[in-house]
Design a protein around this motif. Structure first.
Motif, PDB file in Angstrom:
ATOM      1  N   GLU A   7      -5.887   4.269   7.999  1.00  0.00           N
ATOM      2  CA  GLU A   7      -6.651   5.342   8.643  1.00  0.00           C
ATOM      3  C   GLU A   7      -6.005   5.745   9.959  1.00  0.00           C
ATOM      4  N   ALA A   8      -5.520   4.763  10.738  1.00  0.00           N
ATOM      5  CA  ALA A   8      -4.870   5.079  12.013  1.00  0.00           C
ATOM      6  C   ALA A   8      -3.574   5.854  11.788  1.00  0.00           C
ATOM      7  N   LEU A   9      -2.831   5.498  10.741  1.00  0.00           N
ATOM      8  CA  LEU A   9      -1.586   6.197  10.442  1.00  0.00           C
ATOM      9  C   LEU A   9      -1.835   7.606   9.899  1.00  0.00           C
ATOM     10  N   GLY A  10      -2.972   7.825   9.285  1.00  0.00           N
ATOM     11  CA  GLY A  10      -3.265   9.122   8.688  1.00  0.00           C
ATOM     12  C   GLY A  10      -2.652   9.291   7.315  1.00  0.00           C
ATOM     13  N   CYS A  11      -2.683   8.232   6.491  1.00  0.00           N
ATOM     14  CA  CYS A  11      -2.149   8.319   5.126  1.00  0.00           C
ATOM     15  C   CYS A  11      -2.945   9.366   4.359  1.00  0.00           C
ATOM     16  N   GLU A  12      -2.288  10.431   3.931  1.00  0.00           N
ATOM     17  CA  GLU A  12      -2.996  11.566   3.335  1.00  0.00           C
ATOM     18  C   GLU A  12      -3.626  11.236   1.988  1.00  0.00           C
ATOM     19  N   ASN A  13      -3.074  10.254   1.292  1.00  0.00           N
ATOM     20  CA  ASN A  13      -3.632   9.870  -0.011  1.00  0.00           C
ATOM     21  C   ASN A  13      -4.832   8.941   0.105  1.00  0.00           C
ATOM     22  N   GLU A  14      -5.179   8.505   1.316  1.00  0.00           N
ATOM     23  CA  GLU A  14      -6.321   7.609   1.559  1.00  0.00           C
ATOM     24  C   GLU A  14      -6.326   6.457   0.554  1.00  0.00           C
ATOM     25  N   PRO A  15      -5.286   5.621   0.569  1.00  0.00           N
ATOM     26  CA  PRO A  15      -5.100   4.640  -0.502  1.00  0.00           C
ATOM     27  C   PRO A  15      -6.146   3.540  -0.567  1.00  0.00           C
ATOM     28  N   VAL A  62       0.826  -1.202   0.000  1.00  0.00           N
ATOM     29  CA  VAL A  62       0.000   0.000   0.000  1.00  0.00           C
ATOM     30  C   VAL A  62       0.865   1.258   0.000  1.00  0.00           C
ATOM     31  N   PRO A  63       0.620   2.204  -0.940  1.00  0.00           N
ATOM     32  CA  PRO A  63       1.293   3.495  -0.860  1.00  0.00           C
ATOM     33  C   PRO A  63       0.636   4.352   0.213  1.00  0.00           C
ATOM     34  N   CYS A  64       1.418   4.825   1.170  1.00  0.00           N
ATOM     35  CA  CYS A  64       0.891   5.601   2.288  1.00  0.00           C
ATOM     36  C   CYS A  64       1.679   6.898   2.397  1.00  0.00           C
TER      37      CYS A  64
END
Length: 223
Positions: free
Chosen positions: A202-210, A149-151
Motif C-alpha cells: 500500500e505504501a509503494l502504491g502497487c496498482e494491482n493491489e496484490p 508479491v507481484p507489485c
C-alpha cells in the motif's frame, strides 16, 4: 487456520481452503476493521489483528522500531531503478519489534527487497511449509515467513516492476531456541507476515493491489 507441513500438504489440498479471517486467526478482534491503515507502517492500533497476533508471538508487551514510510518507499524505488537484471536488491528494514525488558536480542523483524521473477526462488526453508495466498507464493517455518508479491508500479517503474517480486521477509528470533511442531504459532506468523507485507504494498502504491483480499491460504503439494 492451519497450514500443513510438507508431509500432509497433498491431503490438506483436498480440504476446503482455509480463510485467515479475524475470527479465526485471533481471539481479540473487536472493531471489524483489523487491517485499517495507520499513520506509519509499524504502528499497530489497539484492536487490530496485527497487534493481537504480535502480542501472542512475543508473549507480552513490545517496543517498536520503524523506518519512515517515505524513506522506505524511496529506497525501494531507488533499488528497483539501480538493480542489475539478475540481482536481488539489498534487504530494507521495515519494522522491528522486541519484547519489553528483555536482555536477549530476540525480536521480530520485517524486511522487503526485490528479487528477479525469472530466477529460482530461495533455497527451501528447513522444515518449511510452502503455501499460496490468493495467488501469492510463500513459505513459513518456526522462525521465519516469506512472501513473493507481484507489485505493479506506475510510470517509469512499470517495466522494471514487471520483472521482479517484492519479497517480504519476517524473522522471529523470539522463537529461538526452536520448538518445532507448534502449528498454531506458524499460523499466527503467516497471518502477521501477510498483513505486514500488505502495508508495504500500500505504501509503494502497487496498482494491482496484490494483497487487498482477505488472506485465503492453500498449501502447496510437494512434488
Amino acid at each position: 487456520m492451519r497450514i500443513s507441513n510438507r508431509r500432509d500438504a497433498g491431503k490438506a489440498l483436498s480440504a476446503v481452503a482455509v480463510v485467515l479471517a479475524c475470527a479465526i486467526a485471533v481471539s481479540g478482534c473487536t472493531d471489524g476493521t483489523p487491517e485499517a491503515k495507520s499513520a506509519d507502517l509499524c504502528t499497530l492500533p489497539d484492536g487490530s489483528v496485527e497487534l493481537d497476533l504480535l502480542r501472542q508471538i512475543i508473549a507480552g508487551e513490545l517496543d517498536t522500531g520503524s523506518t519512515p514510510a517515505d524513506r522506505l518507499t524511496a529506497n525501494l524505488k531507488k533499488d528497483l531503478r539501480d538493480r542489475e537484471p539478475s540481482d536481488e536488491s539489498p534487504g530494507r528494514s521495515v519494522c522491528l519489534y522486541r519484547p519489553e525488558q528483555q536482555a536477549k536480542p530476540h525480536r521480530v523483524v520485517v524486511q522487503a527487497r526485490w528479487v528477479p521473477r525469472d530466477a529460482s526462488k530461495d533455497r527451501p526453508m528447513a522444515e518449511g511449509a510452502p503455501f499460496d495466498v490468493n495467488g501469492v507464493p510463500g513459505e513459513t517455518n518456526d522462525i521465519a515467513s516469506r512472501l513473493y508479491v507481484p507489485c505493479d508500479l506506475p510510470g517509469d517503474l512499470r517495466a522494471s516492476s514487471d520483472k521482479v517480486w517484492l519479497k517480504a521477509d519476517v524473522s522471529y528470533s523470539v522463537n529461538i531456541p526452536r520448538s518445532p511442531g507448534d502449528q498454531a504459532r506458524k499460523d499466527r506468523q503467516t497471518t502477521f507476515a501477510y498483513l505486514m507485507a500488505r502495508r508495504v504494498t500500500e505504501a509503494l502504491g502497487c496498482e494491482n493491489e496484490p494483497l487487498s483480499k482477505p488472506p485465503v491460504v492453500s498449501p502447496v503439494p510437494t512434488p
